[in-house]
Scaffold this active site. Sequence first.
Site, short mmCIF file in Angstrom:
data_model
loop_
_atom_site.label_atom_id
_atom_site.label_comp_id
_atom_site.label_asym_id
_atom_site.label_seq_id
_atom_site.Cartn_x
_atom_site.Cartn_y
_atom_site.Cartn_z
N LYS A 159 108.86 52.52 62.85
CA LYS A 159 109.83 52.40 61.76
C LYS A 159 110.16 50.95 61.44
O LYS A 159 110.37 50.58 60.30
CB LYS A 159 111.11 53.14 62.15
CG LYS A 159 112.13 53.10 61.05
CD LYS A 159 112.83 54.39 60.89
CE LYS A 159 113.59 54.46 59.60
NZ LYS A 159 112.74 54.78 58.45
N TRP A 180 105.13 49.90 70.91
CA TRP A 180 104.16 50.03 69.81
C TRP A 180 103.14 48.96 70.09
O TRP A 180 103.44 47.77 70.02
CB TRP A 180 104.86 49.80 68.47
CG TRP A 180 103.97 50.08 67.29
CD1 TRP A 180 103.75 51.29 66.70
CD2 TRP A 180 103.21 49.11 66.54
NE1 TRP A 180 102.88 51.14 65.64
CE2 TRP A 180 102.54 49.81 65.53
CE3 TRP A 180 103.03 47.74 66.65
CZ2 TRP A 180 101.70 49.19 64.62
CZ3 TRP A 180 102.19 47.11 65.74
CH2 TRP A 180 101.54 47.83 64.73
N GLU A 184 101.56 59.31 55.27
CA GLU A 184 102.24 58.87 56.50
C GLU A 184 102.41 60.00 57.51
O GLU A 184 102.18 59.82 58.69
CB GLU A 184 103.66 58.39 56.17
CG GLU A 184 103.78 56.97 55.71
CD GLU A 184 105.23 56.62 55.41
OE1 GLU A 184 105.68 55.56 55.87
OE2 GLU A 184 105.92 57.39 54.72
N ASN A 211 109.81 42.70 73.06
CA ASN A 211 109.48 43.17 71.71
C ASN A 211 109.09 41.93 70.91
O ASN A 211 109.88 41.00 70.82
CB ASN A 211 110.71 43.85 71.10
CG ASN A 211 110.56 44.13 69.62
OD1 ASN A 211 109.45 44.30 69.12
ND2 ASN A 211 111.67 44.18 68.91
N GLY A 212 107.89 41.92 70.34
CA GLY A 212 107.46 40.76 69.56
C GLY A 212 106.05 40.37 69.93
O GLY A 212 105.33 41.14 70.58
N HIS A 235 90.29 55.70 34.56
CA HIS A 235 89.48 54.55 34.95
C HIS A 235 88.97 54.67 36.38
O HIS A 235 88.72 53.67 37.04
CB HIS A 235 90.28 53.26 34.77
CG HIS A 235 90.68 53.02 33.35
ND1 HIS A 235 89.78 52.69 32.37
CD2 HIS A 235 91.88 53.13 32.74
CE1 HIS A 235 90.42 52.57 31.21
NE2 HIS A 235 91.69 52.84 31.41
N LYS A 285 104.34 59.12 51.30
CA LYS A 285 105.00 60.08 52.20
C LYS A 285 103.99 61.07 52.76
O LYS A 285 104.01 61.38 53.94
CB LYS A 285 106.10 60.88 51.46
CG LYS A 285 107.37 60.16 51.13
CD LYS A 285 108.26 59.87 52.32
CE LYS A 285 107.94 58.59 52.98
NZ LYS A 285 108.41 57.34 52.49
N GLU A 332 105.20 56.39 45.97
CA GLU A 332 106.03 56.77 47.12
C GLU A 332 105.70 58.19 47.59
O GLU A 332 105.62 58.46 48.79
CB GLU A 332 107.52 56.63 46.74
CG GLU A 332 108.54 57.05 47.78
CD GLU A 332 108.43 56.32 49.12
OE1 GLU A 332 107.70 55.33 49.24
OE2 GLU A 332 109.07 56.78 50.08
N ARG A 343 110.86 53.22 67.14
CA ARG A 343 110.32 51.86 67.03
C ARG A 343 108.91 51.75 67.62
O ARG A 343 108.28 50.70 67.54
CB ARG A 343 111.24 50.88 67.76
CG ARG A 343 112.62 50.81 67.18
CD ARG A 343 113.49 49.87 67.97
NE ARG A 343 113.07 48.50 67.78
CZ ARG A 343 113.49 47.70 66.81
NH1 ARG A 343 114.37 48.15 65.93
NH2 ARG A 343 113.07 46.48 66.72
N CYS A 353 108.45 48.36 69.09
CA CYS A 353 108.93 48.35 70.46
C CYS A 353 110.46 48.42 70.48
O CYS A 353 111.13 47.75 69.70
CB CYS A 353 108.51 47.13 71.25
SG CYS A 353 106.75 46.92 71.37
C1 G6P Z 1 107.42 50.60 58.15
C2 G6P Z 1 108.10 51.94 57.98
C3 G6P Z 1 108.31 52.23 56.49
C4 G6P Z 1 109.08 51.10 55.84
C5 G6P Z 1 108.41 49.76 56.08
C6 G6P Z 1 109.31 48.60 55.64
O1 G6P Z 1 106.13 50.67 57.67
O2 G6P Z 1 107.33 52.97 58.57
O3 G6P Z 1 109.02 53.44 56.34
O4 G6P Z 1 109.18 51.34 54.47
O5 G6P Z 1 108.14 49.57 57.47
O6 G6P Z 1 110.44 48.58 56.47
P1 G6P Z 1 111.84 48.02 56.06
O7 G6P Z 1 112.73 48.27 57.25
O8 G6P Z 1 111.66 46.55 55.79
O9 G6P Z 1 112.30 48.73 54.84
#
Ligand code: G6P
Length: 614
Positions: free
Chosen positions: A609, A76, A494, A102-103, A510, A491, A487, A27, A2
């Site tokens: 994010k 969100w 996501e 937000n929260g 395995h 990516k 990672e 957000r 949010c």
């Molecule tokens: C969310 C974002 C990710 C990020 C993660 C941790 O899931 O989409 O891209 O890696 O949060 O966020 P931070 O701000 O703590 O790195």
Amino acid sequence: MCGIVGYIGPRQAFPIVINGLKRLEYRGYDSAGIAIINPDKQTFNVYKYKGKVADLENNTIGKDLTGNIGIGHTRWATHGEPNDINAHPHVSMNKKFIIIHNGIIENYARLKKRLEDRCYKFTSQTDTEVLVNLIEYIYIKGQVSAEIAIRLALTKVEGAYGILVLCTDEPNTIFAARKGSPLVVGIGEGEYFFASDATPIIEHTNRVVFLNDNDVAIVKPDQVTFKTIMNVPVTPTIQELDMDIGEIEKGGYEHFMLKEIFEQPRAIEDTIRGRISIDKKEITLGGLYNVMDKLVHAKRIIIIGCGTSWHAGLVGEYLLEDIARIPVEVEYASEFRYRNPVLYPDDIIIAISQSGETADTLAAIKLAKQAGCTVLGICNVVGSSIPRETHAGVYTHAGPEIGVASTKAFTAQVTVLTMMAVLLGFKRKTISDTQYKHFIEHIYSIPSKIEKILEKHQQIKELAEKYFNITNSLYLGRGYLFPVALEGALKLKEISYIHAEGYPAAEMKHGPIALIDEHMPVIVLASKDKSYEKIVSNIQEVKARKGIVIAIVTEGDETITKLADHVFEIPETPDILTPLISVIPLQLLSYYIAVLRGCNVDQPRNLAKSVTVE
Ligand code: G6P
């Protein structure tokens, strides 16, 4: 999670708030809404719709948008599905208060029940509507001012909030408060701005106050007061931000993610600037100065983070153990905080977070502090909660990262961890003076190596054109490249919604090997390091089952070039630095695949994010 924005001053609030919401849309983008007060006409209007900020803008064409006090929200969803009713702002039953939040209010069900017993009716399924009605109930029943009602209500709630509140009886004021969720107040000339982070504010003023937990700001056009919810005056610290508006715009790129991938040479240069001296061949990490002795003698380091930051932490584990010979554990912050970990006062905790606001990471930090540990932060957003909560730390200077999928923040985090490991290795004498200098020279050359990779982006685009219709994929790596495999897979899932799994290459036999057939692309991180011979065998195992091998290899590799279906070459570099360069083609591959599949690259479905709820 949010985004919230507010404005009070002489200008029309609507365009400022809408523009701010667009900057905070990363957000959350389930719904968006705005409330505008026009004190001259004594009117207020609330507009809110499921969908994005652009939908809010379209739906409000032709409506009364006048007024110089406004608050806006991009959501969100946590409580209640994304729809118009659950969208913020929420208005109290008797229309005395309007709120954006937000929260999460954790005790909302109990509070709701009590309010229902007192004849309050609710239209939405949100926790936020409970809070705004609680404020109104205290205001009417207690015959107190709006400020007192808000402060009293906040003493009754458990959970996290960043809120902006308007009172229709006191239309010349915005009330702001925070606990757990971030909130910034921008101080202009006779006008004030509010936002979840500084990006919507920076085009108006660089003077900001980051609210602390339990702080309230009472803001009128000509006056601002800061206090705690217990009515103790607070002297605010006004910070001057060094952020350029160009940094938060797309700058000619089609997406923020692509811009941020291409910004990595610059982001790493900024992260090492002033920390690596190529002339003196030394590393200085000023932010760790006060804790360096503890770090050098550390018996154990625990790294915590979430998502991509957790992957950076895994690279950190390999680096710190290999170079500095300090035992390291890496934990998901969400697990660490609830699993009753055994902690000792001489443990060093490193919390990694791009946003500096991730709720689980923040809670894990608090737990470690209670256990007496020394807590360090590696964060990107200056002034965010985690750097303020930790004892010391190092900022990554990657600049604002807007694309939801993290790219340049990851490489900047790994750069900081690499500098830390090399510096600690030198101080602990686990590497020689010659190795120390050798690593420094190579860290310094990373930006130009990434440039070379980025110049070949067309090759990756062609690969994406060939494979964008896949439904599954496997990413394999060994040693330093295992976290990179994780990672790369993250990516892809996501942003393109393709099922992808990252695995240590040797573990493939395995389980995942059962999935391999002629339709399964296997992306293998196969640069020339000490596991090279082993990874060649793993590639052979994939080829024996007719899998498609896309290998990331070191320039000039002949063996794998003969075996693999496709190879992408990256420059030669010491093993410890391979994560920094080998992740780049994987970021590009997921980006181009997602674009070809028509996905919303910067705002993938269901994600946000900054995850400020647990
Ligand atoms: C969310 C974002 C990710 C990020 C993660 C941790 O899931 O989409 O891209 O890696 O949060 O966020 P931070 O701000 O703590 O790195």
